[in-house]
Design a protein around this motif. Structure first.
Motif, PDB file in Angstrom:
ATOM      1  N   HIS A  69       0.829  -1.205   0.000  1.00  0.00           N
ATOM      2  CA  HIS A  69       0.000   0.000   0.000  1.00  0.00           C
ATOM      3  C   HIS A  69       0.867   1.261   0.000  1.00  0.00           C
ATOM      4  N   PHE A  70       0.298   2.349  -0.481  1.00  0.00           N
ATOM      5  CA  PHE A  70       1.023   3.622  -0.441  1.00  0.00           C
ATOM      6  C   PHE A  70       0.139   4.719   0.132  1.00  0.00           C
ATOM      7  N   LEU A  71       0.779   5.687   0.735  1.00  0.00           N
ATOM      8  CA  LEU A  71       0.090   6.787   1.409  1.00  0.00           C
ATOM      9  C   LEU A  71       1.009   7.999   1.382  1.00  0.00           C
ATOM     10  N   SER A  72       0.484   9.136   0.963  1.00  0.00           N
ATOM     11  CA  SER A  72       1.296  10.358   0.971  1.00  0.00           C
ATOM     12  C   SER A  72       0.787  11.289   2.062  1.00  0.00           C
ATOM     13  N   GLU A  73       1.499  12.387   2.251  1.00  0.00           N
ATOM     14  CA  GLU A  73       1.077  13.365   3.254  1.00  0.00           C
ATOM     15  C   GLU A  73       0.380  14.530   2.585  1.00  0.00           C
TER      16      GLU A  73
END
Ligand SMILES: [Cu+2]
Length: 142
Positions: A69-73
């Motif tokens: 999974h990926f998640l940015s700010e």
């Protein structure tokens, strides 16, 4: 050894970076939207999400079984590398209700059945811009 170095050089040379913009409004008049909403890349390529407008970020929602999974700010530029083949669906969490979603196809659409099953359900959750995810999904190449 020389062959391995050459191979490495070729791989690096062919890995590409693509940009996806996070927008309040695009040139076609679409609100709260990723541009492009659908993108096809190859394993090893990267995508950079560009906070062209404020209050956006990205979070992966559906990914191939063996992928991460990926998640940015919030409001941050972020680059992610995609090594595992398949179709990825991601959202902008603050604007998921406005169908601020996107699809990334990495190589072959190995998980296409799961994606086809989930797209209508995900799309129905949107209050605004309904149908957008279904349109993007039509671009998936099987
Ligand atoms: Cu957003």
């Amino acid at each position: 050894m020389r062959f391995i170095l050459l191979l490495f050089a070729i791989c690096v040379a062919y890995a590409k970076d693509y940009e996806v913009k996070m927008l309040d409004l695009d040139k076609q008049g679409n609100t709260m939207v990723f541009e492009p909403g659908f993108i096809q890349i190859q394993p090893g390529d990267t995508i950079t999400f560009v906070p062209t407008h404020k209050t956006h970020y990205v979070q992966s929602k559906l990914i191939p079984d063996d992928a991460e999974h990926f998640l940015s700010e919030l409001d941050e530029r972020a680059t992610f590398k995609f090594d595992k083949e398949g179709v990825y669906i991601y959202v902008c969490p603050p604007h998921q209700m406005m169908n601020m979603v996107g699809i990334i196809q990495v190589g072959n659409a190995l998980n296409i059945q799961k994606i086809r099953d989930s797209v209508p359900k995900l799309d129905r959750r949107a209050q605004v811009n309904r149908g957008r995810l279904i349109e993007y999904a039509k671009a998936i190449k099987e």
